[in-house]
Design a protein around this motif. Structure first.
Motif, PDB file in Angstrom:
ATOM      1  N   GLY A  72       9.610   0.876 -23.084  1.00 58.64           N
ATOM      2  CA  GLY A  72      10.933   0.281 -23.174  1.00 58.64           C
ATOM      3  C   GLY A  72      11.998   1.352 -23.116  1.00 58.64           C
ATOM      4  N   PRO A  73      13.218   1.006 -23.519  1.00 58.15           N
ATOM      5  CA  PRO A  73      14.311   1.983 -23.500  1.00 58.15           C
ATOM      6  C   PRO A  73      13.974   3.218 -24.321  1.00 58.15           C
ATOM      7  CG  PRO A  73      15.132  -0.232 -23.936  1.00 58.15           C
ATOM      8  CD  PRO A  73      13.645  -0.308 -24.017  1.00 58.15           C
ATOM      9  N   THR A 106      17.596   1.210 -36.895  1.00 58.53           N
ATOM     10  CA  THR A 106      17.909   2.206 -35.868  1.00 58.53           C
ATOM     11  C   THR A 106      17.792   1.558 -34.487  1.00 58.53           C
ATOM     12  OG1 THR A 106      16.982   3.941 -37.273  1.00 58.53           O
ATOM     13  CG2 THR A 106      17.293   4.472 -34.945  1.00 58.53           C
ATOM     14  N   PRO A 107      18.747   1.768 -33.587  1.00 59.66           N
ATOM     15  CA  PRO A 107      18.676   1.159 -32.253  1.00 59.66           C
ATOM     16  C   PRO A 107      17.350   1.455 -31.551  1.00 59.66           C
ATOM     17  CG  PRO A 107      20.838   2.138 -32.596  1.00 59.66           C
ATOM     18  CD  PRO A 107      19.999   2.539 -33.777  1.00 59.66           C
ATOM     19  N   ASN A 108      16.756   0.413 -30.987  1.00 57.31           N
ATOM     20  CA  ASN A 108      15.486   0.504 -30.245  1.00 57.31           C
ATOM     21  C   ASN A 108      14.313   0.977 -31.110  1.00 57.31           C
ATOM     22  OD1 ASN A 108      16.512  -0.322 -27.652  1.00 57.31           O
ATOM     23  ND2 ASN A 108      17.484   1.689 -27.482  1.00 57.31           N
ATOM     24  N   SER A 109      14.395   0.732 -32.406  1.00 57.21           N
ATOM     25  CA  SER A 109      13.302   1.145 -33.297  1.00 57.21           C
ATOM     26  C   SER A 109      11.992   0.440 -32.964  1.00 57.21           C
ATOM     27  CB  SER A 109      13.673   0.863 -34.755  1.00 57.21           C
ATOM     28  OG  SER A 109      13.752  -0.541 -34.994  1.00 57.21           O
ATOM     29  N   PHE A 110      12.079  -0.684 -32.246  1.00 58.52           N
ATOM     30  CA  PHE A 110      10.856  -1.413 -31.878  1.00 58.52           C
ATOM     31  C   PHE A 110       9.893  -0.519 -31.097  1.00 58.52           C
ATOM     32  CE2 PHE A 110       8.238  -4.151 -29.214  1.00 58.52           C
ATOM     33  CZ  PHE A 110       7.825  -5.136 -30.104  1.00 58.52           C
ATOM     34  N   TYR A 111      10.436   0.454 -30.399  1.00 57.50           N
ATOM     35  CA  TYR A 111       9.613   1.313 -29.544  1.00 57.50           C
ATOM     36  C   TYR A 111       9.136   2.570 -30.270  1.00 57.50           C
ATOM     37  CZ  TYR A 111      11.782  -1.886 -26.303  1.00 57.50           C
ATOM     38  OH  TYR A 111      12.213  -3.033 -25.690  1.00 57.50           O
ATOM     39  N   PHE A 112       9.442   2.652 -31.551  1.00 63.72           N
ATOM     40  CA  PHE A 112       8.928   3.758 -32.364  1.00 63.72           C
ATOM     41  C   PHE A 112       7.655   3.265 -33.052  1.00 63.72           C
ATOM     42  CE2 PHE A 112       8.649   6.522 -36.087  1.00 63.72           C
ATOM     43  CZ  PHE A 112       8.898   7.770 -35.530  1.00 63.72           C
ATOM     44  N   PRO A 113       6.507   3.926 -32.861  1.00 66.83           N
ATOM     45  CA  PRO A 113       5.221   3.359 -33.301  1.00 66.83           C
ATOM     46  C   PRO A 113       4.944   3.406 -34.800  1.00 66.83           C
ATOM     47  CG  PRO A 113       4.882   5.519 -32.322  1.00 66.83           C
ATOM     48  CD  PRO A 113       6.330   5.179 -32.099  1.00 66.83           C
ATOM     49  N   GLU A 167      16.620  -7.433 -26.390  1.00 62.16           N
ATOM     50  CA  GLU A 167      17.153  -6.804 -25.182  1.00 62.16           C
ATOM     51  C   GLU A 167      18.156  -5.701 -25.503  1.00 62.16           C
ATOM     52  OE1 GLU A 167      16.233  -7.242 -22.068  1.00 62.16           O
ATOM     53  OE2 GLU A 167      14.717  -8.723 -22.631  1.00 62.16           O
ATOM     54  N   ASP A 168      18.964  -5.912 -26.551  1.00 60.42           N
ATOM     55  CA  ASP A 168      20.002  -4.931 -26.873  1.00 60.42           C
ATOM     56  C   ASP A 168      19.534  -3.862 -27.850  1.00 60.42           C
ATOM     57  OD1 ASP A 168      19.834  -6.385 -29.198  1.00 60.42           O
ATOM     58  OD2 ASP A 168      21.876  -7.185 -29.128  1.00 60.42           O
ATOM     59  N   GLY A 169      18.268  -3.940 -28.294  1.00 62.29           N
ATOM     60  CA  GLY A 169      17.735  -2.925 -29.193  1.00 62.29           C
ATOM     61  C   GLY A 169      18.122  -3.103 -30.646  1.00 62.29           C
ATOM     62  N   LYS A 170      18.876  -4.181 -30.948  1.00 68.07           N
ATOM     63  CA  LYS A 170      19.273  -4.425 -32.334  1.00 68.07           C
ATOM     64  C   LYS A 170      18.130  -5.088 -33.102  1.00 68.07           C
ATOM     65  CE  LYS A 170      24.250  -4.834 -31.437  1.00 68.07           C
ATOM     66  NZ  LYS A 170      25.449  -5.717 -31.535  1.00 68.07           N
ATOM     67  N   LEU A 171      18.192  -4.959 -34.407  1.00 68.86           N
ATOM     68  CA  LEU A 171      17.110  -5.458 -35.250  1.00 68.86           C
ATOM     69  C   LEU A 171      17.172  -6.973 -35.417  1.00 68.86           C
ATOM     70  CD1 LEU A 171      14.698  -4.962 -37.135  1.00 68.86           C
ATOM     71  CD2 LEU A 171      16.344  -4.636 -39.008  1.00 68.86           C
ATOM     72  N   LYS A 172      16.033  -7.615 -35.151  1.00 67.38           N
ATOM     73  CA  LYS A 172      15.831  -9.024 -35.478  1.00 67.38           C
ATOM     74  C   LYS A 172      14.534  -9.088 -36.270  1.00 67.38           C
ATOM     75  CE  LYS A 172      15.531 -13.710 -33.592  1.00 67.38           C
ATOM     76  NZ  LYS A 172      15.535 -14.550 -32.364  1.00 67.38           N
TER      77      LYS A 172
END
Length: 330
Positions: free
Chosen positions: A26-27, A77-84, A126-131
């Motif tokens: 991802g981003p 943190t923005p785009n934290s989803f892509y941090f393992p 999509e915007d990298g914000k936390l949900k």
């Protein structure tokens, strides 16, 4: 006894990480954000170890109370989803095949050996914000375990695998979970996760017994409860494309006491058919000839690798793979 539970807990976490861990593409996370996340991960790792190995219940709960807000802060943190967060080895982090979300789950042990579970579902955005959907363990108050729940009334457990299926253009995620339960028994379970109005729904009428010798009603959740020190497998066999689990019997002839249930080395299962997991009463139908008894193969210690102990899931998986396939008569 506590040492044994910790070993079992960490072994299951290791298997969960190996089987379902993944790097989601991802981003790219900004360099400054990545540095912040790495620092936060170090703190989270320290606290998560205390949650598992704290000297007493107060220490474990105190560590957990500090862990939760720090985890949420990191996930903001923005785009934290892509941090393992792969250094946090005492928390299970599971992804489905489509990587549209991930689930964090862990447990805190009390002095009476009961476990209370915690968790959260982080959605990919999509915007990298936390949900984020926090999971609130209500299993102590759920009188009917065969019920449909939401994240605020969650049947708490630690998830170790997700199997994704699609039916009529809707995705369904089968969750495999483990609950250390109490001093007498432990549990493994499977339940369906779906999303309705963009909110998680746990459970549903997806477990069918229509093909059984004596058909039974649909179930919303499947739970195996068994003896505390028992070894029981509940897993998805990719080669067979089905869920396979140990058939249980009471070792003391007390069928109403799950704490006496152990595996009899037979197997049942579920096969995905028409949007349901359909129960298979007997996975293998090979039987011994009358008067014959099973003889164990002598252990070759030269081939035994004591540095790589195997879990119940791995042992049973190998057993299934070694089962002879039945040839059709010509």
């Amino acid at each position: 006894m506590k040492k044994v539970r910790i070993i079992g807990f960490t072994c299951l976490l290791f298997v969960a990480a190996v089987v379902n861990g993944q790097n989601v593409k991802g981003p790219k996370i900004a360099a400054t954000d990545a540095a912040t996340l790495n620092a936060q991960q170090d703190s989270l790792k320290y606290l998560s170890d205390l949650i598992l190995r704290g000297r007493d219940e107060d220490a474990r709960q105190h560590a957990n109370d500090r862990f939760i807000p720090k985890l949420v802060q990191a996930l903001k943190t923005p785009n934290s989803f892509y941090f393992p967060f792969d250094s946090i080895t005492t928390v299970s982090i599971q992804y489905p095949e489509d990587s549209t979300f991930r689930i964090f789950t862990w447990g805190v042990e009390s002095e009476n050996t009961f476990f209370h579970h915690y968790g959260a579902i982080q959605m990919r955005t999509e915007d990298g914000k936390l949900k984020l959907f926090p999971l609130f363990d209500a299993s102590d108050y759920i009188l009917n375990t065969d019920t449909i729940t939401d994240n605020k009334n969650w049947y708490g457990c630690m998830y170790y695998k997700i199997v994704q299926r699609r039916f009529f253009n809707k995705d369904y995620y089968t969750l495999f979970g483990w609950d250390a339960n109490n001093m007498r028994s432990q549990k493994k379970l499977i339940e369906m996760l779906s999303f309705k109005d963009d909110k998680p729904v746990f459970g549903g009428p997806f477990f069918s017994y229509a093909e059984d010798t004596v058909p039974k009603p649909l179930r919303n959740r499947f739970i195996l409860e068994y003896k505390k020190d028992g070894t029981v497998s509940l897993s998805y066999n990719q080669d067979m494309d089905m869920i396979v689990y140990d058939h249980l019997i009471s070792e003391t002839n007390q069928p109403k006491k799950p704490s006496t249930f152990v595996s009899d080395l037979d197997y049942e299962g579920f096969k995905w058919k028409g949007g349901k997991w359909v129960h298979i009463e007997k996975v293998f139908h090979d039987a011994l000839q009358l008067g014959k008894y099973p003889v164990g193969q002598p252990l070759d210690y030269k081939k035994k690798d004591l540095t790589k102990p195997k879990t119940a899931e791995e042992i049973n998986e190998e057993t299934l793979q070694k089962q002879p396939s039945k040839k059709k008569p010509k």
